[in-house]
Design an enzyme around this catalytic site. Structure first.
Site, PDB file in Angstrom:
ATOM      1  N   LYS A 133     -33.321 -29.908  12.430  1.00  9.31           N
ATOM      2  CA  LYS A 133     -33.322 -31.360  12.192  1.00  9.31           C
ATOM      3  C   LYS A 133     -32.619 -32.112  13.320  1.00  9.31           C
ATOM      4  O   LYS A 133     -32.985 -33.259  13.638  1.00  9.31           O
ATOM      5  CB  LYS A 133     -32.708 -31.684  10.831  1.00  9.31           C
ATOM      6  CG  LYS A 133     -31.235 -31.306  10.660  1.00  9.31           C
ATOM      7  CD  LYS A 133     -30.288 -32.443  10.978  1.00  9.31           C
ATOM      8  CE  LYS A 133     -28.840 -32.009  10.865  1.00  9.31           C
ATOM      9  NZ  LYS A 133     -27.903 -33.115  11.168  1.00  9.31           N
TER      10      LYS A 133
ATOM     11  N   GLU B 108     -24.670 -32.140  18.805  1.00 10.52           N
ATOM     12  CA  GLU B 108     -25.088 -30.775  18.494  1.00 10.52           C
ATOM     13  C   GLU B 108     -26.539 -30.517  18.887  1.00 10.52           C
ATOM     14  O   GLU B 108     -26.906 -29.415  19.293  1.00 10.52           O
ATOM     15  CB  GLU B 108     -24.897 -30.488  17.002  1.00 10.52           C
ATOM     16  CG  GLU B 108     -23.466 -30.225  16.594  1.00 10.52           C
ATOM     17  CD  GLU B 108     -23.011 -28.803  16.878  1.00 10.52           C
ATOM     18  OE1 GLU B 108     -23.709 -28.076  17.611  1.00 10.52           O
ATOM     19  OE2 GLU B 108     -21.943 -28.420  16.380  1.00 10.52           O
TER      20      GLU B 108
ATOM     21  N   VAL C 187     -19.421 -34.603  20.224  1.00 15.62           N
ATOM     22  CA  VAL C 187     -20.389 -33.531  20.437  1.00 15.62           C
ATOM     23  C   VAL C 187     -21.756 -33.933  19.898  1.00 15.62           C
ATOM     24  O   VAL C 187     -21.880 -34.393  18.767  1.00 15.62           O
ATOM     25  CB  VAL C 187     -19.921 -32.230  19.740  1.00 15.62           C
ATOM     26  CG1 VAL C 187     -21.006 -31.156  19.834  1.00 15.62           C
ATOM     27  CG2 VAL C 187     -18.627 -31.727  20.368  1.00 15.62           C
TER      28      VAL C 187
ATOM     29  N   HIS D  69      -7.143 -27.194  15.765  1.00 10.64           N
ATOM     30  CA  HIS D  69      -6.580 -26.334  16.817  1.00 10.64           C
ATOM     31  C   HIS D  69      -5.502 -27.004  17.661  1.00 10.64           C
ATOM     32  O   HIS D  69      -4.736 -26.324  18.342  1.00 10.64           O
ATOM     33  CB  HIS D  69      -7.694 -25.832  17.733  1.00 10.64           C
ATOM     34  CG  HIS D  69      -8.318 -26.923  18.558  1.00 10.64           C
ATOM     35  ND1 HIS D  69      -7.834 -27.284  19.791  1.00 10.64           N
ATOM     36  CD2 HIS D  69      -9.374 -27.741  18.315  1.00 10.64           C
ATOM     37  CE1 HIS D  69      -8.570 -28.267  20.278  1.00 10.64           C
ATOM     38  NE2 HIS D  69      -9.505 -28.567  19.408  1.00 10.64           N
TER      39      HIS D  69
ATOM     40  N   GLY E 187     -27.020 -30.440   4.085  1.00 12.05           N
ATOM     41  CA  GLY E 187     -27.697 -31.535   3.403  1.00 12.05           C
ATOM     42  C   GLY E 187     -27.408 -32.860   4.080  1.00 12.05           C
ATOM     43  O   GLY E 187     -26.712 -32.915   5.095  1.00 12.05           O
TER      44      GLY E 187
END
Length: 338
Positions: free
Chosen positions: A194, A284, A282, A35, A138
């Site tokens: 996870k 998450e 970041v 971006h 994965g």
């Protein structure tokens, strides 16, 4: 202008760039969009992403584009690799620019902020029913993937032909084994949960609880993932595959994981803001924790590890106190439903 590409990757962070490198290394014409025009100009001139993947040069088949319209016009195959909290916004921007034959796959791991909805629901809300959808997930640390070190992933989607084509595009005999999977829901969920459990594993190690505790937490975290998956219609066998156990073990046990490092810092006594700042990218799992907890509460699914991590991140509970509460829970049978 790039006239044609076999696949366009939206998102020039570490993982998006790594996937673009992997695809281009297979000989596929790949276009990478980001971006920020200035950052993309740097990538185009240096032929590398030194911020996230220093020292790894782009293959000749990889092109750089800062114009979203041109990026989307270049290919019918669109791979979205952006943080989960901007996933919907990116699709909203993309919608009027998509080709009629576009097919959308994402490697974003997470759920919708605040609501805990699966990203497939966000995609359908923004794009409608016309476009085929898919997800890949994965055990894939970006640096290892970009460096060509071998791993394996799973791909699932709404259209069998699209899933087949993605396996063909992504699979590489030297670097990446790709498994087709028909559990679209389960593949999405594994990537979100996870991250939460990895924060818990990091906190456990940060406190100093050792390998036994970490392994127990991973195992019971897998139970929580399976429990939640069953409640939303996922196939339990998915969670012993690449997008479940594979990604869970990787993220919980290696310090390349931002979520694990975030948890380590919390376990060592740092506050949430300081721990996030130390990571510099970041995390998450911070948002994923709230999303997963929201979804579990809405469905009435018991997820005690997730609940304690939520209380540490959002209610100021000390990690040691969270551990004490988990250990002092009522004794019960070791089954997925208990």
């Amino acid at each position: 202008m790039n006239n044609a590409a076999e696949i366009t990757v939206l998102g020039a962070g570490s993982y998006g760039t790594a996937l673009a490198i992997s695809l281009a290394s297979n000989g596929h014409k790949t276009l990478l969009w980001g971006h920020d025009p200035k950052s993309m100009q740097v990538l185009a001139e240096s032929r590398s992403n030194e911020r996230f993947l220093p020292g790894i040069q782009f293959p000749d088949c990889l092109s750089i584009e800062a114009d979203l319209g041109k990026a989307l016009a270049a290919s019918k195959n669109i791979l979205v690799v952006v943080p989960s909290h901007v996933f919907g916004d990116v699709l909203k921007q993309a919608k009027p620019l998509l080709r009629d034959d576009a097919r959308i796959v994402w490697a974003t791991k997470g759920l919708e902020p605040e609501t805990g909805r699966l990203l497939q629901d966000v995609a359908r809300e923004q794009l409608g029913e016309h476009y085929p959808l898919a997800v890949l997930s994965g055990p894939t640390f970006a640096k290892e993937l970009a460096a060509g070190l071998p791993t394996a992933i799973s791909v699932a989607g709404t259209c069998p032909q699209f899933t087949h084509d993605l396996v063909e595009l992504l699979h590489s005999p030297k670097r990446l084994r790709v498994y087709a999977n028909d559990d679209f829901i389960g593949i999405q969920l594994g990537g979100a949960v996870k991250n939460v459990i990895a924060i818990g594993a990091g906190m456990s190690d940060g406190i100093g609880f050792g390998a036994n505790a970490r392994t127990a937490l991973i195992t019971r975290g897998l139970v929580e993932l399976s429990r939640l998956g069953e409640a939303i219609g996922a196939d339990a066998s998915t969670f012993i595959g690449m997008a479940g156990l594979g990604d869970l073990v990787l993220t919980c046990t290696d310090n390349q994981s931002r979520n694990r490092r975030f948890g380590l810092a919390l376990g060592q006594g740092k506050d949430v803001i300081t721990a996030q700042e130390e990571i510099g990218q970041v995390v998450e799992g911070y948002r994923n924790t709230k999303e997963v907890f929201t979804l579990a509460k809405r469905l009435g699914v018991e997820m005690p590890i997730t609940e304690q991590i939520y209380q540490v991140l959002y209610q100021g509970k000390a990690p040691v106190e969270a551990a004490k509460e988990l250990l002092s829970r009522d004794k019960k049978s070791e089954t997925l439903k208990k």
